[in-house]
Design a protein around this motif. Sequence first.
Motif, mmCIF file in Angstrom:
data_model
loop_
_atom_site.group_PDB
_atom_site.id
_atom_site.type_symbol
_atom_site.label_atom_id
_atom_site.label_comp_id
_atom_site.label_asym_id
_atom_site.label_seq_id
_atom_site.Cartn_x
_atom_site.Cartn_y
_atom_site.Cartn_z
ATOM 1 N N UNK A 1 0.836 -1.200 0.000
ATOM 2 C CA UNK A 1 0.000 0.000 0.000
ATOM 3 C C UNK A 1 0.873 1.252 0.000
ATOM 4 N N UNK A 2 0.294 2.329 -0.485
ATOM 5 C CA UNK A 2 0.931 3.637 -0.429
ATOM 6 C C UNK A 2 0.218 4.448 0.657
ATOM 7 N N UNK A 3 0.950 4.746 1.719
ATOM 8 C CA UNK A 3 0.339 5.322 2.916
ATOM 9 C C UNK A 3 0.996 6.656 3.233
ATOM 10 N N UNK A 4 0.173 7.685 3.319
ATOM 11 C CA UNK A 4 0.639 9.034 3.656
ATOM 12 C C UNK A 4 0.359 9.258 5.135
ATOM 13 N N UNK A 5 1.405 9.585 5.902
ATOM 14 C CA UNK A 5 1.275 9.756 7.346
ATOM 15 C C UNK A 5 1.742 11.150 7.736
ATOM 16 N N UNK A 6 0.894 11.897 8.420
ATOM 17 C CA UNK A 6 1.343 13.156 8.991
ATOM 18 C C UNK A 6 1.878 12.888 10.401
ATOM 19 N N UNK A 7 2.943 13.612 10.755
ATOM 20 C CA UNK A 7 3.517 13.453 12.091
ATOM 21 C C UNK A 7 4.555 12.358 12.203
ATOM 22 N N UNK A 8 5.252 12.038 11.112
ATOM 23 C CA UNK A 8 6.213 10.932 11.137
ATOM 24 C C UNK A 8 7.480 11.248 11.922
ATOM 25 N N UNK A 9 7.742 12.514 12.201
ATOM 26 C CA UNK A 9 8.875 12.845 13.072
ATOM 27 C C UNK A 9 8.444 12.833 14.526
ATOM 28 N N UNK A 10 7.172 12.619 14.768
ATOM 29 C CA UNK A 10 6.640 12.564 16.118
ATOM 30 C C UNK A 10 6.716 11.162 16.693
ATOM 31 N N UNK A 11 6.351 11.065 17.937
ATOM 32 C CA UNK A 11 6.458 9.817 18.706
ATOM 33 C C UNK A 11 5.658 8.680 18.066
ATOM 34 N N UNK B 1 -0.400 14.110 12.991
ATOM 35 C CA UNK B 1 0.241 15.369 13.366
ATOM 36 C C UNK B 1 -0.764 16.315 14.001
ATOM 37 N N UNK B 2 -0.256 17.247 14.767
ATOM 38 C CA UNK B 2 -1.102 18.243 15.404
ATOM 39 C C UNK B 2 -0.412 18.788 16.632
ATOM 40 N N UNK B 3 -1.009 19.779 17.228
ATOM 41 C CA UNK B 3 -0.458 20.319 18.460
ATOM 42 C C UNK B 3 -0.954 19.474 19.625
ATOM 43 N N UNK B 4 -0.025 18.833 20.291
ATOM 44 C CA UNK B 4 -0.369 17.941 21.399
ATOM 45 C C UNK B 4 -0.159 18.636 22.737
ATOM 46 N N UNK B 5 -0.603 17.952 23.792
ATOM 47 C CA UNK B 5 -0.347 18.429 25.143
ATOM 48 C C UNK B 5 -1.515 19.165 25.757
ATOM 49 N N UNK B 6 -2.006 18.642 26.873
ATOM 50 C CA UNK B 6 -3.131 19.263 27.555
ATOM 51 C C UNK B 6 -2.708 20.578 28.204
ATOM 52 N N UNK B 7 -1.584 20.573 28.900
ATOM 53 C CA UNK B 7 -1.208 21.753 29.692
ATOM 54 C C UNK B 7 -0.769 22.923 28.817
ATOM 55 N N UNK B 8 -0.090 22.642 27.722
ATOM 56 C CA UNK B 8 0.365 23.727 26.843
ATOM 57 C C UNK B 8 -0.818 24.451 26.216
ATOM 58 N N UNK B 9 -1.963 23.780 26.126
ATOM 59 C CA UNK B 9 -3.137 24.423 25.534
ATOM 60 C C UNK B 9 -3.653 25.566 26.404
ATOM 61 N N UNK B 10 -3.251 25.587 27.668
ATOM 62 C CA UNK B 10 -3.618 26.700 28.534
ATOM 63 C C UNK B 10 -2.780 27.938 28.226
ATOM 64 N N UNK C 1 -5.029 26.381 15.045
ATOM 65 C CA UNK C 1 -4.327 26.424 13.756
ATOM 66 C C UNK C 1 -3.951 25.026 13.278
ATOM 67 N N UNK C 2 -3.291 24.262 14.138
ATOM 68 C CA UNK C 2 -2.786 22.953 13.729
ATOM 69 C C UNK C 2 -3.886 21.902 13.695
ATOM 70 N N UNK C 3 -4.702 21.854 14.740
ATOM 71 C CA UNK C 3 -5.641 20.746 14.876
ATOM 72 C C UNK C 3 -6.928 20.913 14.089
ATOM 73 N N UNK C 4 -7.369 22.151 13.907
ATOM 74 C CA UNK C 4 -8.604 22.369 13.155
ATOM 75 C C UNK C 4 -8.285 22.716 11.693
ATOM 76 N N UNK D 1 -8.981 23.405 25.557
ATOM 77 C CA UNK D 1 -9.089 23.733 24.140
ATOM 78 C C UNK D 1 -8.482 22.605 23.298
ATOM 79 N N UNK D 2 -7.483 21.902 23.840
ATOM 80 C CA UNK D 2 -6.918 20.744 23.146
ATOM 81 C C UNK D 2 -8.005 19.710 22.875
ATOM 82 N N UNK D 3 -8.738 19.346 23.930
ATOM 83 C CA UNK D 3 -9.810 18.364 23.772
ATOM 84 C C UNK D 3 -10.891 18.888 22.835
ATOM 85 N N UNK D 4 -11.200 20.181 22.950
ATOM 86 C CA UNK D 4 -12.242 20.765 22.104
ATOM 87 C C UNK D 4 -11.862 20.716 20.630
#
Length: 336
Positions: free
Chosen positions: A1-11, A84-93, A101-104, A151-154
């Motif tokens: 398969x040909x699979x496009x993945x966003x966030x490949x430098x992430x965990x 990919x996206x902006x992660x982290x609950x606490x940083x969203x504060x 910007x990143x997640x929506x 806002x992260x969860x939202x």
Amino acid sequence: MRIFITGTAGFIGYHLARLLLDEGHVVAGFDGMTDYYDVTLKQRRHAMLLQSPGFSATEAMLEDQGALDAAIDAFGPEVVVHLAGQAGVRYSLENPRAYVDANVTGTFNVMEGALRHRVGHLMMASTSSVYGANTQMPFAETDKADTPMTIYAATKKATEAMGHAYAHLHGLPTTMFRFFTVYGPWGRPDMALFKFVKATLEGQPIDVYNHGDMFRDFTYVEDLVRAIRLLMTEAVPERPEDGVVPEGDSLSPVAPYRVVNIGNSRSERLTDFIAAIEDALGMTATRNMMDMQPGDVPATWADAGLLERLTGYRPETDMREGVKRFVDWYRDYYRA
């Protein structure tokens, strides 16, 4: 398969790409390399993936629609996995705009690319945080998730709604997976396991929120990506012809769309997690007991029954074993 993945430098993206490449698939990665945490760690992950001839990568932001469109169009994917996206609950504060910007906006751009190529399966990451103020546990996909606490969860709940709309309007098979406290080698430095190990080795205290009265469903990263891989081909959602959804299934009655929990199905006490770290390190951590953080929740616990029914698989790595593997990786990587 040909699979496009966003966030490949992430965990998680790194581990998923590694699994797919080992199976012989062709993978195109896309990542923004933001400085939310150590960019060197991200660069190292990409460098290892680039050793495989089946992997290529584009480094750009999700919000850069031109760059994302060009990468998707040049590759021509059969499957898109959006991690990919902006992660982290606490940083969203601190920086809520980064999440919108990143997640929506970023997720909308990914969806447009997947639609343009009529991919066979669009898979997108959500989070257990969407369960918000829910107290009935374990969390099931069919539970309401209308009380996000950050806002992260939202923003993640917003992407679930957007995904459903596109699945309904365009017949785009879409699976949203809700992750539960993922951990393991090559993990993020902002996560508790990484911070606790680093602080303990350096003789610094660890911050223990809610005075340790916290519970989490810890999910080992290799279990998580195995579940994604199985969902990719074994559980492509189809629109129910008669609108009838099997009991306990989160499949939409009006769209080829499904939400799936990926968790270990065990809610572990935070103090037991810390004890596992101490055992793996052979050291005792100094605890700085603190009140609950704004937006945090006291417990998470996944009902992974739907995942097992769909794929025959359930994450099962024992938390203590997973912690030991992370500590072994950390000591090797940082020569600690």
